[in-house]
Design a protein around this motif. Structure first.
Motif, PDB file in Angstrom:
ATOM      1  N   ALA A  53       0.990  -0.876  -0.343  1.00 42.81           N
ATOM      2  CA  ALA A  53       0.433   0.231  -0.373  1.00 42.81           C
ATOM      3  C   ALA A  53       1.023   1.517  -0.004  1.00 42.81           C
ATOM      4  CB  ALA A  53      -0.734   0.511   1.315  1.00 42.81           C
ATOM      5  N   SER A  54       1.409   1.103   1.107  1.00 40.77           N
ATOM      6  CA  SER A  54       2.619   2.158   0.681  1.00 40.77           C
ATOM      7  C   SER A  54       3.283   2.456  -1.046  1.00 40.77           C
ATOM      8  CB  SER A  54       4.157   2.052   1.876  1.00 40.77           C
ATOM      9  OG  SER A  54       3.743   1.877   3.059  1.00 40.77           O
ATOM     10  N   LYS A  55       4.337   1.392  -1.383  1.00 36.93           N
ATOM     11  CA  LYS A  55       4.255   1.655  -3.073  1.00 36.93           C
ATOM     12  C   LYS A  55       2.923   2.330  -3.862  1.00 36.93           C
ATOM     13  CE  LYS A  55       6.995  -1.766  -5.557  1.00 36.93           C
ATOM     14  NZ  LYS A  55       6.764  -3.171  -6.033  1.00 36.93           N
ATOM     15  N   ALA A  56       1.951   1.580  -3.043  1.00 35.52           N
ATOM     16  CA  ALA A  56       0.450   2.038  -4.702  1.00 35.52           C
ATOM     17  C   ALA A  56       0.698   3.662  -3.836  1.00 35.52           C
ATOM     18  CB  ALA A  56      -0.240   1.075  -3.938  1.00 35.52           C
ATOM     19  N   ILE A  57       0.847   3.796  -2.646  1.00 39.91           N
ATOM     20  CA  ILE A  57       0.350   5.406  -2.451  1.00 39.91           C
ATOM     21  C   ILE A  57       1.112   6.238  -3.072  1.00 39.91           C
ATOM     22  CG2 ILE A  57       1.036   5.579   0.007  1.00 39.91           C
ATOM     23  CD1 ILE A  57      -2.342   6.529   0.388  1.00 39.91           C
ATOM     24  N   GLY A  58       2.296   5.501  -2.813  1.00 44.80           N
ATOM     25  CA  GLY A  58       3.948   6.560  -3.162  1.00 44.80           C
ATOM     26  C   GLY A  58       4.690   7.900  -1.710  1.00 44.80           C
ATOM     27  N   ASN A  59       4.190   7.535  -0.804  1.00 48.20           N
ATOM     28  CA  ASN A  59       4.410   7.988   0.264  1.00 48.20           C
ATOM     29  C   ASN A  59       3.091   7.288   1.589  1.00 48.20           C
ATOM     30  OD1 ASN A  59       4.823  10.008   2.536  1.00 48.20           O
ATOM     31  ND2 ASN A  59       3.855  11.503   1.741  1.00 48.20           N
ATOM     32  N   ALA A  60       4.493   6.531   2.214  1.00 48.20           N
ATOM     33  CA  ALA A  60       4.086   5.442   3.324  1.00 48.20           C
ATOM     34  C   ALA A  60       3.625   6.791   4.257  1.00 48.20           C
ATOM     35  CB  ALA A  60       5.134   4.748   3.877  1.00 48.20           C
ATOM     36  N   GLN A  61       3.588   7.599   4.243  1.00 47.15           N
ATOM     37  CA  GLN A  61       3.568   8.858   5.870  1.00 47.15           C
ATOM     38  C   GLN A  61       1.906   8.763   5.314  1.00 47.15           C
ATOM     39  OE1 GLN A  61       5.954  11.732   6.619  1.00 47.15           O
ATOM     40  NE2 GLN A  61       6.563  10.725   8.188  1.00 47.15           N
ATOM     41  N   GLU A  62       1.731   8.686   4.108  1.00 49.68           N
ATOM     42  CA  GLU A  62      -0.181   9.126   3.910  1.00 49.68           C
ATOM     43  C   GLU A  62      -0.734   7.926   4.064  1.00 49.68           C
ATOM     44  OE1 GLU A  62      -0.219  11.488   0.262  1.00 49.68           O
ATOM     45  OE2 GLU A  62      -2.753  11.322   1.149  1.00 49.68           O
ATOM     46  N   LEU A  63      -0.339   6.528   4.071  1.00 49.93           N
ATOM     47  CA  LEU A  63      -1.201   5.734   4.765  1.00 49.93           C
ATOM     48  C   LEU A  63      -1.648   5.570   6.243  1.00 49.93           C
ATOM     49  CD1 LEU A  63       0.588   2.122   3.944  1.00 49.93           C
ATOM     50  CD2 LEU A  63      -1.224   2.929   2.625  1.00 49.93           C
ATOM     51  N   SER A  64      -3.274   5.376   5.923  1.00 47.80           N
ATOM     52  CA  SER A  64      -4.392   5.903   6.970  1.00 47.80           C
ATOM     53  C   SER A  64      -5.573   3.934   7.063  1.00 47.80           C
ATOM     54  CB  SER A  64      -5.103   7.060   6.693  1.00 47.80           C
ATOM     55  OG  SER A  64      -6.008   7.491   8.345  1.00 47.80           O
ATOM     56  N   PHE A  65      -6.099   4.501   7.826  1.00 50.43           N
ATOM     57  CA  PHE A  65      -7.382   3.423   7.673  1.00 50.43           C
ATOM     58  C   PHE A  65      -8.119   3.204   6.525  1.00 50.43           C
ATOM     59  CE2 PHE A  65      -9.035   7.130   9.318  1.00 50.43           C
ATOM     60  CZ  PHE A  65     -10.471   6.602   8.943  1.00 50.43           C
ATOM     61  N   PRO A  66      -8.732   4.079   5.957  1.00 48.34           N
ATOM     62  CA  PRO A  66      -9.785   3.466   4.910  1.00 48.34           C
ATOM     63  C   PRO A  66      -8.728   2.568   3.301  1.00 48.34           C
ATOM     64  CG  PRO A  66      -9.478   5.737   4.859  1.00 48.34           C
ATOM     65  CD  PRO A  66      -7.942   5.348   6.334  1.00 48.34           C
ATOM     66  N   ALA A  67      -7.306   2.743   3.596  1.00 50.16           N
ATOM     67  CA  ALA A  67      -6.939   1.611   3.047  1.00 50.16           C
ATOM     68  C   ALA A  67      -7.284   0.126   3.360  1.00 50.16           C
ATOM     69  CB  ALA A  67      -5.296   1.956   3.152  1.00 50.16           C
ATOM     70  N   VAL A  68      -7.002   0.120   4.596  1.00 45.79           N
ATOM     71  CA  VAL A  68      -7.459  -1.388   4.615  1.00 45.79           C
ATOM     72  C   VAL A  68      -9.129  -1.698   4.941  1.00 45.79           C
ATOM     73  CG1 VAL A  68      -8.053  -1.545   7.309  1.00 45.79           C
ATOM     74  CG2 VAL A  68      -6.326  -3.383   6.838  1.00 45.79           C
ATOM     75  N   GLY A  69      -9.734  -1.265   4.871  1.00 45.53           N
ATOM     76  CA  GLY A  69     -10.861  -1.317   4.660  1.00 45.53           C
ATOM     77  C   GLY A  69     -11.270  -1.566   2.955  1.00 45.53           C
ATOM     78  N   ALA A  70     -10.590  -0.432   2.450  1.00 47.35           N
ATOM     79  CA  ALA A  70     -10.308  -0.992   1.052  1.00 47.35           C
ATOM     80  C   ALA A  70      -9.378  -2.449   0.284  1.00 47.35           C
ATOM     81  CB  ALA A  70      -9.991   0.479  -0.110  1.00 47.35           C
ATOM     82  N   PHE A  71      -8.888  -2.608   1.219  1.00 44.25           N
ATOM     83  CA  PHE A  71      -7.912  -3.831   1.013  1.00 44.25           C
ATOM     84  C   PHE A  71      -8.630  -5.621   1.395  1.00 44.25           C
ATOM     85  CE2 PHE A  71      -4.821  -7.634   2.147  1.00 44.25           C
ATOM     86  CZ  PHE A  71      -3.442  -7.151   1.536  1.00 44.25           C
ATOM     87  N   ASP A  72      -9.955  -5.105   2.425  1.00 44.06           N
ATOM     88  CA  ASP A  72     -10.583  -6.233   2.919  1.00 44.06           C
ATOM     89  C   ASP A  72     -12.248  -6.252   1.983  1.00 44.06           C
ATOM     90  OD1 ASP A  72      -8.494  -7.195   4.547  1.00 44.06           O
ATOM     91  OD2 ASP A  72      -9.102  -6.157   6.179  1.00 44.06           O
ATOM     92  N   GLY A  73     -12.585  -5.011   1.854  1.00 40.26           N
ATOM     93  CA  GLY A  73     -13.748  -5.062   0.348  1.00 40.26           C
ATOM     94  C   GLY A  73     -12.968  -5.442  -0.900  1.00 40.26           C
TER      95      GLY A  73
END
Ligand code: PHB
Length: 381
Positions: free
Chosen positions: A279-299
């Motif tokens: 997800a860090s690779k996808a968003i381009g900046n690990a510091q921007e990672l937050s919880f909506p990413a995991v909701g989407a991943f599991d979705g």
């Protein structure tokens, strides 16, 4: 023969429509939806069986039910999507629910946290959390700290009202007192007057909820800048208020704040390490990672299982039936889809804003409330 096989494989495509805030003040939350989806597809491939998966994004910068419905209709009618997913804000999810049955399309709620959304249609499945689920454990944490008097402060819409009611119900049940309940319009940006109002009440703590984004960053800053902690007024909230992407801007002033939530980017597990890397690779900046990413991943995990079960054919009822009771290891920990409610059962963690030896801010998990369902669903009926 060869030509026919080629032709049918080209046609075998399942489209997923994703609605979220991809521009405007909440764009970072939408970027996290996309990062979670990209991460899932990078790790699991872009095909389910013979079906090629195509994601079609539609931008909805702010909570806007009419536009949410229009975008969903366009995705179904013009684009022919078989699944609708995303939905950062509750009002948008609720506005789209009425079209699901006729469109023969399941809805995967990847964020919106008001309990009753799943009760509005048998075709709704949620892989995020609810405010009842994340806020209820905080009442116990507060009582265990000896906190007796609390002022609740929430955004005045579905999840805010749910967070307020959930916290109040549990806190009063444990012998606590809620001495004032403030509901602010979603559009509020100046939180200082509210902080000043709280200072005069003799409260031991505030309990707060606002939707994550510029809202929460501004609110926690106002708590810090108005010296509430120095006045002995503690801070209680679900983890929306200390999302990891806000922590660098909050800085050392936020250290020690405890929240309850379903996911921390720092969660220590093999599944989360793989997820965070992708997800860090996808968003381009690990510091921007937050919880909506995991909701989407599991979705996406749930949608892939649905596509597997239906062989790529459009059959919303069969798709939803197939994932009832589904169990898997999410980056957040062990999860399952409750067959009765179609909401995700998961651990809720108590976390504390901390600094790592190399200077990064994290939500450090310090306690676990295991296998939490949604206590709000009884209330929503
Ligand atoms: C919602 O509108 O349901 C919502 C939005 C943002 C959050 C939580 C809930 O952080």
């Amino acid at each position: 023969m060869a030509f026919l096989a080629l032709a049918s494989s080209v046609e075998a495509k399942v489209k997923i429509g994703v609605i979220g805030p991809f521009s405007g003040p909440f764009a970072s939350q939408g970027k996290n939806f996309k990062a979670g989806i990209d991460a899932y597809m990078a790790l699991n491939g872009s095909k389910v069986g013979a079906e090629e998966i195509e994601i079609i994004y539609r931008d909805l910068p702010q909570a806007d039910p009419a536009q949410a419905k229009a975008r969903a209709q366009e995705l179904v009618v013009k684009e022919g999507v078989q699944y609708l997913a995303g939905f950062y804000f509750t009002p948008d999810a609720l506005a789209v629910v009425p079209i699901l049955e006729q469109a023969n399309v399941p809805m995967l709620v990847m964020n919106a946290g008001t309990s009753m959304i799943v009760t509005r249609s048998p075709l709704v499945v949620r892989t995020s959390f609810t405010m009842w689920q994340t806020s209820t454990p905080m009442a116990k944490v507060a009582r265990d700290k000896g906190i007796g008097k609390v002022v609740t402060i929430v955004s005045d819409y579905g999840p805010g009202v749910d967070a307020e009611t959930a916290f109040k119900t549990a806190f009063i049940g444990l012998g606590g007192q809620v001495i004032d309940s403030i509901r602010m319009p979603l559009s509020t940006t100046d939180y200082s007057p509210i902080m000043q109002r709280v200072r005069g009440t003799g409260a031991d703590a505030i309990f707060a909820f606002l939707p994550s984004g510029p809202t929460t960053l501004g609110f926690v800053k106002a708590y810090n800048e108005n010296d509430l902690a120095k006045a002995g007024i503690r801070f209680l909230s679900p983890g929306d208020l200390t999302q990891e992407s806000d922590l660098p801007a909050l800085g050392d002033a936020a250290l020690g704040i405890q929240t309850t939530f379903h996911y921390s980017v720092s969660h220590d597990s093999p599944e989360n390490r793989v997820f965070v890397e992708a997800a860090s690779k996808a968003i381009g900046n690990a510091q921007e990672l937050s919880f909506p990413a995991v909701g989407a991943f599991d979705g996406m995990h749930v949608i892939y299982k649905m596509i597997e079960a239906t062989g790529g054919k459009q059959d919303a009822a069969k798709a939803v039936e197939a994932i009832k009771g589904l169990i898997w290891q999410s980056p957040r920990g062990p999860v399952s889809i409750d067959p009765a409610t179609r909401h995700i059962t998961q651990n809720i963690y108590l976390r504390e804003v901390s600094k790592t030896p190399d200077g990064r801010y994290i939500n450090k998990e310090i306690a676990t409330f295991e296998k939490q369902g949604d206590p709000g669903l009884a209330a929503a009926k």
